[in-house]
Design an enzyme around this catalytic site. Structure first.
Site, short mmCIF file in Angstrom:
data_model
loop_
_atom_site.label_atom_id
_atom_site.label_comp_id
_atom_site.label_asym_id
_atom_site.label_seq_id
_atom_site.Cartn_x
_atom_site.Cartn_y
_atom_site.Cartn_z
N GLU A 1 -1.32 28.99 95.45
CA GLU A 1 -1.30 30.42 95.72
C GLU A 1 -2.30 30.68 96.84
OE1 GLU A 1 -2.04 34.77 93.71
OE2 GLU A 1 -3.38 33.11 93.32
N ASP B 1 0.18 26.63 85.08
CA ASP B 1 -0.69 27.37 85.98
C ASP B 1 -2.08 26.74 85.87
OD1 ASP B 1 -1.70 29.54 87.60
OD2 ASP B 1 -0.07 30.76 86.79
N ASP C 1 -3.83 28.56 91.09
CA ASP C 1 -4.26 29.94 91.28
C ASP C 1 -5.34 30.06 92.35
OD1 ASP C 1 -4.09 32.67 89.90
OD2 ASP C 1 -6.24 32.32 89.86
N HIS D 1 4.34 38.06 88.92
CA HIS D 1 3.61 38.92 87.99
C HIS D 1 2.53 39.74 88.69
CE1 HIS D 1 1.14 35.51 88.75
NE2 HIS D 1 0.12 36.08 88.13
N ASP D 2 2.34 39.53 89.99
CA ASP D 2 1.27 40.24 90.70
C ASP D 2 1.78 41.41 91.56
OD1 ASP D 2 -0.86 38.79 89.73
OD2 ASP D 2 -0.71 37.26 91.28
C1 NOJ Z 1 -3.94 35.30 91.04
C2 NOJ Z 1 -3.10 35.51 89.82
O1 NOJ Z 1 -1.75 35.38 90.16
C3 NOJ Z 1 -3.46 36.87 89.29
O2 NOJ Z 1 -2.59 37.30 88.29
C4 NOJ Z 1 -4.88 36.83 88.81
O3 NOJ Z 1 -5.27 38.10 88.39
C5 NOJ Z 1 -5.83 36.34 89.90
N1 NOJ Z 1 -5.31 35.23 90.64
C6 NOJ Z 1 -7.13 35.90 89.30
O4 NOJ Z 1 -6.93 34.72 88.58
#
Ligand code: NOJ
Length: 550
Positions: free
Chosen positions: A254, A99, A200, A327-328
């Site tokens: 992302e 990541d 990210d 995970h989000d």
């Molecule tokens: C996206 C990530 O997937 C998430 O888990 C994170 O909190 C935010 N970006 C900030 O880095």
């Protein structure tokens, strides 16, 4: 170096390390734990692993606040454990993706500590601004996690921008030195042998000059001034040209709020190869509006529109990344499926995306059908986003919303067995184990041929054995149906028909024109299917079937 696009043939698995498996009994998942599960991943049919951040971090956002980009956190086992995992994966023919979080760092990163003190060359590594002459904040943007997007620093006597938590100051990517640091990080990990990066919120790295106020009302005021900003392509091309080009690696962006048209600006294969695949959010919005915190009833039509839009818009020009969990977001069975029909709906959801065109990602626990965690108090949530979300609501309403929307549901420890703490740790787990682990766990599923885990294995193996899944065309049928998702994949030699019912109610399915079920081979289903005599049948709850013409 030639870009071989090896990722197109693979199925990936995401590990959120803190909750995967604890190898040393300190209650925190680590890379020694991962080492013990490499055979598990291989037997699932996994070709590559994406690790959520493994770097040293104070943990304000569970590792997405990085304090050192060129090391592995001691609680995850340090560099020694990392090398063991990298080696173990490569020996099994699997890849490793890191990541890369460079929109922001931790406020405990040495760059930020020096920047606060105006120590060169770090003074302009971050986005610092004085207050406006009337004493107000530099602009009216909101942070995505905590209040306004500006925090005051007493040492420097200025505000810094933080699009996420206060402890996550945004880097100033317009500073060429910062971009040089990013390139050093990329090179460091690639030279160690990693196979690529998931980047990210990479579409946020270029902010509009002048950081103008946003006249739109919340939520997330400001986002149109930094998402897909003016120099984002220039920077990504620089990373590609100066570093990535020299390695046969994959890059995944992302990308919140991205349409397929916009995505093609990044992933068009005839272009610069800025990015290979995008993590879009549209398929995650079938039961919410932009974010999980603005819920609306699940709509299959909305989900199908998103699936089909991405399948068709990128076809022949770019490559899709397919996912239903990470995970989000909360767990998919609790959202688009049914906890009452957990196994059946979990299998149907697997089929709904695993036979599309693109590279599928599976998130830890998804293959077991893990479901949302529902604590009895808002205080039990750990995640910074959850803890700050909708504090305006009365406690009971807020708790009900968090049960539905919190990403902590995806962060409870992996459920390996029915032993204490689900076999995740011999110590005290850093985070609550979902009490349903006695029923939902890997050990029980490994030996059960009808389990969701074994269904995933079968579906993945099937996917890989069929050329039509890799390269066939995509066509959706019965678009207007609010209950059935039906699509076909087709090459000259093969035709695949995928049928998914998103309801417990019986629905009469008629094969689309040109398909005769009795003449096709049934490859996969989540209920026993007797001899097929006609081209129509009545579905069972959350039934799915995959048929093939050869
Ligand atoms: C996206 C990530 O997937 C998430 O888990 C994170 O909190 C935010 N970006 C900030 O880095």
């Amino acid at each position: 170096m030639q870009h071989t696009r090896w990722y197109k043939d693979g199925v990936f698995y995401q590990i959120w390390p803190r909750s995967f498996l604890d190898g040393n009994g300190d209650g925190i998942g680590d890379l020694w734990g991962v080492c013990k599960k490499l055979d598990y991943l291989q037997s699932l049919g996994i070709d590559g692993v994406w690790f959520s951040p493994l770097y040293p971090s104070p943990g304000a956002d569970c590792g997405y606040d990085i304090a050192d980009y060129m090391d592995i956190a001691p609680e995850y086992g340090g560099m020694e454990a990392f090398r063991a995992v990298l080696d173990g994966l490569h020996r099994r023919g699997m890849r490793l993706i890191m990541d890369l979080v460079v929109n922001h760092t931790s406020d405990e990163h040495v760059w930020f500590q020096k920047s606060r003190r105006r120590i060169e060359p770090y003074t302009d590594y971050y986005i610092w601004r004085p207050a406006k002459p009337d004493g107000s904040l530099p602009n009216n943007w909101d942070s995505l996690f905590e209040g306004k997007a500006w925090a005051w620093d007493d040492l420097r006597q200025e505000y810094y921008l933080h699009l996420f938590a206060v402890k996550q100051p945004d880097l100033n990517m317009d500073n060429p030195r910062v971009r040089t640091e990013v390139k050093k990080i990329l090179k460091f990990w690639l030279d160690l042998g990693v196979d690529g990066f998931r980047e990210d919120v990479i579409t946020f790295i270029s902010k509009k000059p002048g950081l103008p106020d946003d006249r739109l009302s919340p939520a997330s005021r400001g986002i149109r001034h930094y998402n897909h900003g003016p120099r984002v392509h220039e920077y990504l091309q620089e990373f590609r040209r100066d570093v990535l080009e020299n390695y046969d690696c994959v890059t995944i962006a992302e990308a919140p709020l991205v349409s397929p048209g916009r995505a093609l600006e990044y992933v068009r294969e005839s272009g610069m190869n800025e990015i290979d695949m995008m993590i879009q959010f549209q398929t995650m919005c079938a039961d919410c509006l932009f974010t999980d915190y603005i819920p609306r009833p699940f709509s299959l039509r909305r989900l199908k529109r998103a699936f089909t839009r991405w399948q068709t818009a990128l076809d022949g020009q770019g490559w899709n990344l397919l996912y239903l969990e990470n995970h989000d977001h909360p767990r998919i069975i609790s959202r688009y499926g049914s906890e009452q029909y957990r196994v059946q709906s979990g299998k149907m959801l697997a089929v709904s995306y695993l036979f599309q065109k693109g590279t599928p990602f599976i998130y830890q626990g998804q293959e077991l059908g893990m479901t949302n965690w529902r604590p009895d108090s808002c205080e039990r949530y750990e995640d910074v986003q959850t803890r700050n979300a909708r504090r305006d609501l009365p406690e009971d309403k807020r708790l009900a919303l968090l049960h539905r929307a919190s990403r902590d549901s995806a962060r409870t420890p992996m459920q390996w067995s029915d032993a204490p703490n689900a076999g995740f740790t011999s110590g005290t787990p850093w985070f609550t184990v979902n009490p349903n682990y006695r029923e939902i766990n890997a050990a029980a599923q490994i030996s059960d041929p009808g389990s969701l885990l074994n269904f995933y294995r079968q579906a993945i193996a099937l996917r890989k054995s069929l050329a039509v899944v890799r390269c066939g065309s995509y066509r959706e049928y019965f678009r207007a149906s609010a209950r059935l998702y039906v699509y076909a994949r087709e090459t000259r030699e093969q035709r695949l028909l995928v049928i998914c019912s998103f309801t417990e109610k019986p629905v009469r399915f008629h094969a689309p024109a040109g398909f005769s079920l009795p003449d096709m081979k049934l490859l996969l289903s989540n209920y026993p299917v007797g001899r097929v005599t006609g081209s129509s049948f009545v579905t069972q709850p959350y039934e799915t079937r995959v048929y093939l013409y050869e």
